[in-house]
Design an enzyme around this catalytic site. Structure first.
Site, PDB file in Angstrom:
ATOM      1  N   GLY A  61       0.838  -1.265  -0.131  1.00 50.45           N
ATOM      2  CA  GLY A  61       0.170   0.175  -0.022  1.00 50.45           C
ATOM      3  C   GLY A  61       0.946   1.299  -0.129  1.00 50.45           C
ATOM      4  O   GLY A  61       1.981   1.010   0.260  1.00 50.45           O
ATOM      5  N   CYS A  88       5.121  -5.985   1.912  1.00 47.39           N
ATOM      6  CA  CYS A  88       5.631  -4.871   1.838  1.00 47.39           C
ATOM      7  C   CYS A  88       4.908  -4.091   2.818  1.00 47.39           C
ATOM      8  O   CYS A  88       5.292  -4.294   3.988  1.00 47.39           O
ATOM      9  CB  CYS A  88       5.270  -4.036   0.398  1.00 47.39           C
ATOM     10  SG  CYS A  88       6.151  -2.564   0.168  1.00 47.39           S
ATOM     11  N   TYR A  89       3.916  -3.126   2.577  1.00 44.16           N
ATOM     12  CA  TYR A  89       2.958  -2.563   3.652  1.00 44.16           C
ATOM     13  C   TYR A  89       2.450  -3.703   4.667  1.00 44.16           C
ATOM     14  O   TYR A  89       2.263  -3.402   6.025  1.00 44.16           O
ATOM     15  CB  TYR A  89       1.814  -1.712   2.930  1.00 44.16           C
ATOM     16  CG  TYR A  89       1.215  -1.003   4.276  1.00 44.16           C
ATOM     17  CD1 TYR A  89       1.486   0.518   4.607  1.00 44.16           C
ATOM     18  CD2 TYR A  89       0.196  -1.657   4.724  1.00 44.16           C
ATOM     19  CE1 TYR A  89       0.683   1.108   5.356  1.00 44.16           C
ATOM     20  CE2 TYR A  89      -0.509  -0.916   5.868  1.00 44.16           C
ATOM     21  CZ  TYR A  89      -0.568   0.287   5.992  1.00 44.16           C
ATOM     22  OH  TYR A  89      -1.156   1.093   7.006  1.00 44.16           O
ATOM     23  N   HIS A 176       7.868  -7.583  -3.576  1.00 46.60           N
ATOM     24  CA  HIS A 176       6.504  -8.017  -4.048  1.00 46.60           C
ATOM     25  C   HIS A 176       6.448  -9.335  -4.998  1.00 46.60           C
ATOM     26  O   HIS A 176       7.055  -9.259  -6.026  1.00 46.60           O
ATOM     27  CB  HIS A 176       5.685  -6.916  -4.815  1.00 46.60           C
ATOM     28  CG  HIS A 176       5.370  -5.663  -4.263  1.00 46.60           C
ATOM     29  ND1 HIS A 176       4.198  -5.429  -3.887  1.00 46.60           N
ATOM     30  CD2 HIS A 176       6.414  -4.331  -3.821  1.00 46.60           C
ATOM     31  CE1 HIS A 176       4.077  -4.259  -3.161  1.00 46.60           C
ATOM     32  NE2 HIS A 176       5.370  -3.704  -3.211  1.00 46.60           N
ATOM     33  N   SER A 230     -23.675  -7.158 -25.359  1.00 42.48           N
ATOM     34  CA  SER A 230     -22.578  -6.411 -26.166  1.00 42.48           C
ATOM     35  C   SER A 230     -22.146  -7.420 -27.396  1.00 42.48           C
ATOM     36  O   SER A 230     -21.715  -7.201 -28.340  1.00 42.48           O
ATOM     37  CB  SER A 230     -21.414  -6.038 -25.303  1.00 42.48           C
ATOM     38  OG  SER A 230     -20.652  -6.908 -24.874  1.00 42.48           O
ATOM     39  N   GLY A 231     -22.356  -8.834 -26.879  1.00 38.14           N
ATOM     40  CA  GLY A 231     -21.717  -9.701 -27.850  1.00 38.14           C
ATOM     41  C   GLY A 231     -20.294 -10.072 -27.433  1.00 38.14           C
ATOM     42  O   GLY A 231     -19.792 -11.032 -28.053  1.00 38.14           O
ATOM     43  N   GLY A 232     -19.644  -9.320 -26.533  1.00 41.34           N
ATOM     44  CA  GLY A 232     -18.441 -10.032 -25.959  1.00 41.34           C
ATOM     45  C   GLY A 232     -18.658 -11.105 -25.017  1.00 41.34           C
ATOM     46  O   GLY A 232     -19.391 -11.598 -24.759  1.00 41.34           O
ATOM     47  N   ASP A 234     -17.636 -11.630 -21.813  1.00 43.33           N
ATOM     48  CA  ASP A 234     -18.375 -11.180 -20.449  1.00 43.33           C
ATOM     49  C   ASP A 234     -19.876 -11.418 -20.541  1.00 43.33           C
ATOM     50  O   ASP A 234     -20.466 -11.966 -19.684  1.00 43.33           O
ATOM     51  CB  ASP A 234     -17.860  -9.963 -19.799  1.00 43.33           C
ATOM     52  CG  ASP A 234     -16.183  -9.709 -20.012  1.00 43.33           C
ATOM     53  OD1 ASP A 234     -15.558 -10.895 -20.118  1.00 43.33           O
ATOM     54  OD2 ASP A 234     -15.643  -8.765 -20.153  1.00 43.33           O
ATOM     55  N   SER A 235     -20.554 -10.591 -21.459  1.00 42.36           N
ATOM     56  CA  SER A 235     -21.918 -10.169 -21.160  1.00 42.36           C
ATOM     57  C   SER A 235     -22.492 -11.494 -21.819  1.00 42.36           C
ATOM     58  O   SER A 235     -23.717 -12.067 -21.648  1.00 42.36           O
ATOM     59  CB  SER A 235     -22.409  -9.108 -22.153  1.00 42.36           C
ATOM     60  OG  SER A 235     -22.029  -9.236 -23.339  1.00 42.36           O
ATOM     61  N   LYS A 376     -10.755 -12.547 -16.437  1.00 43.92           N
ATOM     62  CA  LYS A 376     -11.160 -13.019 -18.093  1.00 43.92           C
ATOM     63  C   LYS A 376     -10.868 -14.417 -18.490  1.00 43.92           C
ATOM     64  O   LYS A 376     -11.990 -15.049 -19.030  1.00 43.92           O
ATOM     65  CB  LYS A 376     -10.482 -12.048 -18.923  1.00 43.92           C
ATOM     66  CG  LYS A 376     -10.665 -12.441 -20.378  1.00 43.92           C
ATOM     67  CD  LYS A 376     -12.177 -11.846 -20.982  1.00 43.92           C
ATOM     68  CE  LYS A 376     -12.080 -10.427 -20.800  1.00 43.92           C
ATOM     69  NZ  LYS A 376     -13.488  -9.934 -21.638  1.00 43.92           N
TER      70      LYS A 376
END
Length: 520
Positions: A61, A88-89, A176, A230-232, A234-235, A376
């Site tokens: 952070g 880290c933080y 990290h 949308s045709g992608g 995800d949707s 994804k």
């Protein structure tokens, strides 16, 4: 809504202290076959009780643990009997709450690559090479460890690079491990998650389809859902999941905003209306979108306008459907993290997504987002499990605002026409040669920078077309890719000869970070 946005019990709970790439930690854990979930410090104990994880990771952070505005995490998280890893933080917070001391680093600050010296190569650092490269980024330092801790690794300026209290299961890294620059970072995370915490490696997104479907069915009940399709990927996956849950009570709305790629609208109608027999309504709102975008050049303003119009269209259509009190969306985990600052935490907002940041506060519909906790590639896995065609599941991501974020400056029909034709050529040349299998995205960008050219023995003064080709796993980081010389040559020749409006074709060789994949 809980289960469609949540996950199974067990796994790893990640507390986000404001790290810009905290989601990379979640992604790396899932790559080990273990479920992970991100929460903010204020909700950590509530989420812990709900999730009952096998381990906790505290992220990095930007703040200082001793600052007045430091994120507040209940120290009871250390008393839950599960292993804790501070990064880290997160290490500094862990040290502060276990009897140690944190101070400004001054000369001891480290940024960038450094060499790790392994002190104890057993257990947590088993298999980690001595003198391997790690990625540091800290302005504070642990000046003193609390009782019970021992040093497992160090670097030149950092004597406490890797520490552990094995008895209590507390581990800390000042660097990290989640970033690619840390050579053995994946090994360290694996050692912690699988060996120290003994998490079950049984997370596979394809196995949760039925759970998601059941959860949607329970949430919606006898109600109806309006989904912006949308045709992608995800949707589309969200639509199939919801359709299997409630059948004809799903009403898909496809909005032609005038910002689509070549053949987009026709492809959506053929697949979802003709093949899947879904209730699909196509709304041609291109005049409205392009009208409100006229004269707008700021990228964030473009996204806000597009997001607002999308929601208004959905709301209007939902009001025409009696019982439709739910709005379905294909929101993904990276959408949420990038748009709303890590679940309300301290992470900087990168950009607004039309299906997240653009939603109004007075939205009178309940969201149905079955993919909200997924990345994804996990969504693609579910898509294959559901039997969606490869041409859809493996298609490249297309941003919600469409070509608007690839057409720099003011958006006009002439610019969109040129960009649409150029993008079609890019996709044809790459996909016909099957070069897209290892790529994440491949597209054209319209840059309104005039350049002198010669066409047909005549001088022209036209814009620039940029070719963007990248590889990635989840869009959080990306590398540019170089296509074969003959393919680049053919793409350039075709664009300059077949498309009106371009005098020059350039290649974008920027990685993310520091650049983003999209240009706006």
């Amino acid at each position: 809504m809980s289960e469609p946005n949540g996950g199974p019990g067990g796994g790893v709970l990640i507390v986000d202290f404001g790290a810009q790439y905290c989601q990379l930690i979640a992604r790396r854990v899932r790559e080990l076959g273990v479920y992970s979930r991100i929460t903010v410090p204020e909700r950590a104990m509530f989420t812990f009780a709900h999730m009952r994880p096998d381990a906790v990771i505290l992220s990095g952070g930007p703040r200082s643990v001793y600052a007045h505005d430091a994120p507040e995490l209940d120290a009871a998280i250390l008393q839950q009997g599960v292993p804790v890893l501070g990064i880290c933080y997160g290490l500094q917070w862990l040290a502060q709450h276990t009897g140690g001391e944190v101070t400004p680093a001054q000369a001891g600050a480290e940024y960038g690559r450094t060499e790790l010296q392994v002190v104890d190569a057993t257990g947590f650092l088993a298999g980690v090479r001595d003198r391997s490269t790690v990625w540091m980024s800290h302005g504070d330092k642990v000046a003193r460890l609390g009782p019970g801790f021992q040093v497992l690794g160090k670097s030149g300026p950092c004597p406490f690079a890797v520490v552990a209290d094995r008895k209590r299961g507390f581990y800390g890294l000042q660097f990290h491990p989640e970033v690619a620059h840390t050579e053995d970072g994946g090994r360290m995370l694996k050692n912690f998650v699988l060996d120290v915490a003994r998490c079950r490696a049984d997370w596979h997104p394809g196995n949760i389809s039925e759970t998601k479907i059941a959860a949607v069915r329970e949430l919606v009940g006898a109600g109806e859902v309006v989904l912006g399709l949308s045709g992608g990927v995800d949707s589309s996956v969200a639509a199939v999941l919801i359709h299997r849950a409630i059948g004809t009570r799903l009403h898909c709305v496809f909005v032609d905003n005038g910002l689509l790629r070549h053949g987009e609208r026709q492809g959506v109608e053929a697949l979802f209306r003709d093949h899947y027999h879904m209730d699909l309504e196509v709304v041609d709102a291109s005049e409205r979108f392009l009208g409100e975008l006229k004269g707008v050049t700021d990228p964030e303003q473009k996204r806000k306008i597009i997001g607002r119009i999308f929601v208004e269209v959905f709301r209007a259509k939902a009001q025409q459907k009696r019982g439709a009190r739910f709005l379905g969306q294909g929101t993904l985990y990276p959408d949420v993290i990038e748009s709303v600052a890590a679940h309300g935490g301290a992470t900087s907002v990168i950009k607004s997504h039309h299906n997240v940041g653009g939603l109004p506060q007075d939205l009178d519909m309940t969201l149905v987002e079955p993919l909200r906790d997924l990345f994804k590639d996990e969504v693609r896995t579910i898509g294959r499990e559901l039997g969606l065609p490869s041409a859809l599941v493996d298609r490249q991501p297309f941003p919600g605002p469409g070509l608007a974020v690839r057409c720099l400056g003011e958006i006009t029909r002439a610019k969109l026409a040129s960009l649409r034709d150029a993008d079609r050529i890019v996709r044809e040349e790459i996909e016909q040669r099957d070069l897209h299998r290892n790529l994440w995205q491949w597209f054209a960008v319209h840059v309104p920078q005039k350049s002198v050219g010669v066409k047909g023995d005549a001088r022209v003064y036209e814009d620039v077309c940029v070719l963007r080709v990248v590889s990635s796993q989840d869009a959080m980081t990306a590398d540019w890719e170089l296509l074969p010389h003959d393919v680049l040559k053919r793409i350039s020749n075709r664009i300059l000869n077949e498309v009106k409006g371009y005098a020059r074709v350039c290649l974008d060789i920027s990685s993310k970070p520091p650049a983003t994949i999209e240009w706006e």
